[in-house]
Design a protein around this motif. Structure first.
Motif, PDB file in Angstrom:
ATOM      1  N   GLU A 170       0.823  -1.208   0.000  1.00  0.00           N
ATOM      2  CA  GLU A 170       0.000   0.000   0.000  1.00  0.00           C
ATOM      3  C   GLU A 170       0.862   1.266   0.000  1.00  0.00           C
ATOM      4  OE1 GLU A 170      -0.155  -1.892   4.118  1.00  0.00           O
ATOM      5  OE2 GLU A 170      -0.624  -2.571   2.125  1.00  0.00           O
ATOM      6  N   VAL A 223      -4.640   6.060   0.112  1.00  0.00           N
ATOM      7  CA  VAL A 223      -4.799   4.632  -0.141  1.00  0.00           C
ATOM      8  C   VAL A 223      -5.397   3.996   1.109  1.00  0.00           C
ATOM      9  CG1 VAL A 223      -3.644   2.465  -0.674  1.00  0.00           C
ATOM     10  CG2 VAL A 223      -2.893   4.565  -1.774  1.00  0.00           C
ATOM     11  N   GLU A 224      -6.500   3.299   0.909  1.00  0.00           N
ATOM     12  CA  GLU A 224      -7.185   2.633   2.022  1.00  0.00           C
ATOM     13  C   GLU A 224      -7.073   1.125   1.829  1.00  0.00           C
ATOM     14  OE1 GLU A 224     -11.792   2.138   3.131  1.00  0.00           O
ATOM     15  OE2 GLU A 224     -11.092   4.207   3.048  1.00  0.00           O
ATOM     16  N   LYS A 225      -6.731   0.432   2.887  1.00  0.00           N
ATOM     17  CA  LYS A 225      -6.578  -1.028   2.840  1.00  0.00           C
ATOM     18  C   LYS A 225      -7.783  -1.660   3.529  1.00  0.00           C
ATOM     19  CE  LYS A 225      -3.447  -4.675   4.415  1.00  0.00           C
ATOM     20  NZ  LYS A 225      -2.206  -4.953   5.129  1.00  0.00           N
ATOM     21  N   ASN A 231      -9.317  -5.402   4.459  1.00  0.00           N
ATOM     22  CA  ASN A 231      -9.128  -6.850   4.505  1.00  0.00           C
ATOM     23  C   ASN A 231     -10.459  -7.536   4.228  1.00  0.00           C
ATOM     24  OD1 ASN A 231      -6.360  -6.846   5.205  1.00  0.00           O
ATOM     25  ND2 ASN A 231      -6.899  -6.350   7.300  1.00  0.00           N
ATOM     26  N   VAL A 268      -6.960  -8.835   0.013  1.00  0.00           N
ATOM     27  CA  VAL A 268      -7.020  -7.439   0.448  1.00  0.00           C
ATOM     28  C   VAL A 268      -7.427  -6.568  -0.737  1.00  0.00           C
ATOM     29  CG1 VAL A 268      -5.631  -5.494   1.281  1.00  0.00           C
ATOM     30  CG2 VAL A 268      -5.253  -7.768   2.211  1.00  0.00           C
ATOM     31  N   GLU A 269      -8.305  -5.597  -0.467  1.00  0.00           N
ATOM     32  CA  GLU A 269      -8.645  -4.608  -1.488  1.00  0.00           C
ATOM     33  C   GLU A 269      -7.954  -3.307  -1.137  1.00  0.00           C
ATOM     34  OE1 GLU A 269     -12.381  -2.673  -3.881  1.00  0.00           O
ATOM     35  OE2 GLU A 269     -12.783  -3.603  -1.945  1.00  0.00           O
ATOM     36  N   LEU A 270      -7.229  -2.753  -2.099  1.00  0.00           N
ATOM     37  CA  LEU A 270      -6.577  -1.462  -1.943  1.00  0.00           C
ATOM     38  C   LEU A 270      -7.370  -0.449  -2.754  1.00  0.00           C
ATOM     39  CD1 LEU A 270      -2.870  -2.564  -2.408  1.00  0.00           C
ATOM     40  CD2 LEU A 270      -4.011  -2.036  -0.268  1.00  0.00           C
ATOM     41  N   LYS A 319       4.532  -8.631  -4.406  1.00  0.00           N
ATOM     42  CA  LYS A 319       3.991  -9.584  -3.443  1.00  0.00           C
ATOM     43  C   LYS A 319       4.468 -11.012  -3.706  1.00  0.00           C
ATOM     44  CE  LYS A 319      -0.123 -11.455  -5.411  1.00  0.00           C
ATOM     45  NZ  LYS A 319      -0.054 -12.811  -5.001  1.00  0.00           N
ATOM     46  N   THR A 355      -0.712 -13.101   0.087  1.00  0.00           N
ATOM     47  CA  THR A 355      -1.902 -12.272   0.006  1.00  0.00           C
ATOM     48  C   THR A 355      -2.168 -11.839  -1.429  1.00  0.00           C
ATOM     49  OG1 THR A 355      -1.395 -11.415   2.200  1.00  0.00           O
ATOM     50  CG2 THR A 355      -3.003 -10.196   0.922  1.00  0.00           C
ATOM     51  N   TYR A 402      -4.228  -9.160  -3.967  1.00  0.00           N
ATOM     52  CA  TYR A 402      -4.670  -7.781  -3.884  1.00  0.00           C
ATOM     53  C   TYR A 402      -5.608  -7.437  -5.039  1.00  0.00           C
ATOM     54  CZ  TYR A 402      -0.909  -7.138  -0.517  1.00  0.00           C
ATOM     55  OH  TYR A 402      -0.091  -7.252   0.580  1.00  0.00           O
ATOM     56  N   VAL A 415      -7.075  -3.850  -6.727  1.00  0.00           N
ATOM     57  CA  VAL A 415      -6.851  -2.410  -6.713  1.00  0.00           C
ATOM     58  C   VAL A 415      -8.054  -1.725  -7.349  1.00  0.00           C
ATOM     59  CG1 VAL A 415      -5.340  -0.526  -7.453  1.00  0.00           C
ATOM     60  CG2 VAL A 415      -4.363  -2.754  -6.897  1.00  0.00           C
TER      61      VAL A 415
END
Length: 82
Positions: free
Chosen positions: A3, A22-24, A26, A32-34, A65, A70, A72, A74
């Motif tokens: 992130e 940027v917001e993470k 879970n 994880v959605e960024l 990664k 994990t 991701y 985006v």
């Protein structure tokens, strides 16, 4: 780590880098959605023509990664949608 990289990269592209957030989120143990919030003028720049810029960003994140299990997702949104 991912992130932070995403935020720095988005700030380089954006016309208004001070507005990039940027917001993470879970979603699952290994998912994880960024969410990249940017000025409305910058969302088009971050997505790019035919989605080429966001796809390039996603490709770099996959490389970042490599040792992390994990996954991701985006998403780019304008600040007004926050």
């Amino acid at each position: 780590m991912v992130e932070d990289f995403l935020k720095q990269y988005a700030m380089l592209i954006a016309q208004y880098p001070e507005k990039v957030v940027v917001e993470k989120v879970n979603l699952d143990q290994d998912f994880v959605e960024l969410i990249v919030y940017a000025d409305k003028a910058d969302t088009g720049k971050l997505i790019g023509k035919d989605g080429k810029m966001i796809n390039a960003i996603k490709t770099v994140i996959i490389g970042c990664k490599a040792k992390d299990p994990t996954s991701y997702r985006v998403t780019v949104k304008s600040i007004e949608e926050r």
